[in-house]
Write a protein that holds these residues in place. Structure first.
Motif, PDB file in Angstrom:
ATOM      1  N   ASP A 142       5.997  92.107  91.527  1.00 54.72           N
ATOM      2  CA  ASP A 142       7.019  93.151  91.567  1.00 54.72           C
ATOM      3  C   ASP A 142       8.401  92.578  91.884  1.00 54.72           C
ATOM      4  O   ASP A 142       8.526  91.540  92.540  1.00 54.72           O
ATOM      5  CB  ASP A 142       6.674  94.183  92.646  1.00 54.72           C
ATOM      6  N   HIS A 144      11.027  95.287  92.556  1.00 60.01           N
ATOM      7  CA  HIS A 144      11.549  96.322  93.459  1.00 60.01           C
ATOM      8  C   HIS A 144      11.042  96.075  94.882  1.00 60.01           C
ATOM      9  O   HIS A 144       9.877  95.747  95.107  1.00 60.01           O
ATOM     10  CB  HIS A 144      11.149  97.715  92.977  1.00 60.01           C
ATOM     11  N   PHE A 168      17.121  98.451  92.599  1.00 66.63           N
ATOM     12  CA  PHE A 168      15.736  98.053  92.833  1.00 66.63           C
ATOM     13  C   PHE A 168      15.335  98.101  94.307  1.00 66.63           C
ATOM     14  O   PHE A 168      14.243  97.655  94.659  1.00 66.63           O
ATOM     15  CB  PHE A 168      15.505  96.647  92.275  1.00 66.63           C
TER      16      PHE A 168
END
Length: 325
Positions: A142, A144, A168
């Motif tokens: 990921d 974010h 984000f």
């Protein structure tokens, strides 16, 4: 009488027309051996130079005794001996601001592509190797919520921080020559020492200029501080990173990967080990390479050059000590 200027970069028809209106233009289309010979032949009469990606050292510029101004179509000015230019009172200008947002876009594209293994997996599809559902072997990571570490908090660093923080939800860490309270307030950012940032950040993004102090800033020792899950992003200058040390760190999976738009030597050699590594996203120095931004940079350079040749202070003067008040 119009002053002679030498262009070693093609410009759009409107900008060429503007230069022709005010100056006597010599255009060198190609800086191969023949183009360099043309440049040397034109330098003795030149009052101005405009271009990019050519190292203009003293040996070359000594051929230009009448030179008044150089307009670089770039932000970086590491191709120029600024002390030499200042001694000769040659005005050097660059093109900041206009490429900030576009280069930050490139940086974030490299973050996303590296984290999600976009190039590697797109090539798998293209090569007909996608034969079953994607499993853990091909998972990415990921973006974010991950920690965004920025080394060099100038205009581009701030634009990158804006994307990470607001877009984000990334905690922003940064290192620069001094703390920036406004950056900390806007992005809830934390100022850290270089080594502390390298230990803590998930994405380490280089957005600083190449200087004697920053050359080789990221070497084997610095890479060893990064965690195996972290990714290095370089949109500054290739020589800020010791490339051989980076190759070894990537080969040994000492770090997760790298997104690189700049290299020690450009173009990157086809046999570079970087190109054989699946955990590398390599792009050909595309930081500012959009139609809109490159035109804006060229327009800015023309503004700088014409102002300097008219005896005015260019809007983006790099060496103000050279300006005759």
């Amino acid at each position: 009488m119009k002053k002679p200027v030498v262009l070693y970069k093609k410009l759009s028809p409107p900008l060429m027309a503007r230069l022709h209106e005010h100056t006597q233009v010599t255009l060198i289309d190609d800086l191969g051996d023949n183009g360099l010979a043309q440049l040397r032949a034109a330098l003795p009469e030149a009052r101005g130079l405009l271009g990019a990606s050519l190292k203009l050292d003293a040996a070359l510029l000594d051929l230009a005794p009448q030179l008044e101004a150089i307009a670089s179509v770039s932000v970086g000015v590491d191709n120029y001996d600024i002390d030499y230019l200042t001694r000769r009172r040659i005005l050097l200008s660059n093109t900041p601001d206009v490429l900030t947002e576009t280069t930050a876009d490139t940086g974030f594209a490299l973050i996303l592509a590296s984290a999600r293994r976009v190039v590697e997996l797109a090539n798998m599809v293209r090569n007909g190797q996608w034969t079953r559902n994607i499993g853990p072997l091909h998972f990415g990571t990921d973006v974010h919520g991950k920690k965004l570490g920025i080394i060099g908090m100038g205009r581009i660093g701030e634009a990158l921080a804006q994307r990470g923080h607001f877009g984000f939800g990334m905690p922003v860490l940064y290192h620069s020559h001094s703390p920036k309270p406004d950056v900390e307030q806007r992005f809830n950012a934390r100022y850290l020492g270089l080594h502390e940032l390298l230990r803590e950040a998930d994405f380490v993004c280089l957005t600083l200029p190449l200087t004697p102090q920053t050359e080789g800033l990221i070497g084997a020792g610095e890479l060893a501080l990064m965690r195996p899950e972290s990714v290095l992003i370089n949109i500054s200058r290739g020589k800020v990173v010791n490339e051989q040390a980076l190759i070894q760190a990537l080969q040994n999976r000492q770090i997760r990967g790298a997104g690189l738009d700049v290299f020690e030597r450009e173009p990157l050699a086809p046999d570079s080990p970087l190109l054989s590594l699946s955990n590398v996203v390599a792009t050909p120095h595309i930081g500012s390479a959009t139609y809109e931004t490159r035109e804006a940079m060229a327009r800015c350079a023309v503004d700088n050059l014409l102002a300097a040749l008219a005896g005015e202070r260019p809007p983006n003067l790099v060496n103000p000590q050279a300006y005759r008040h």
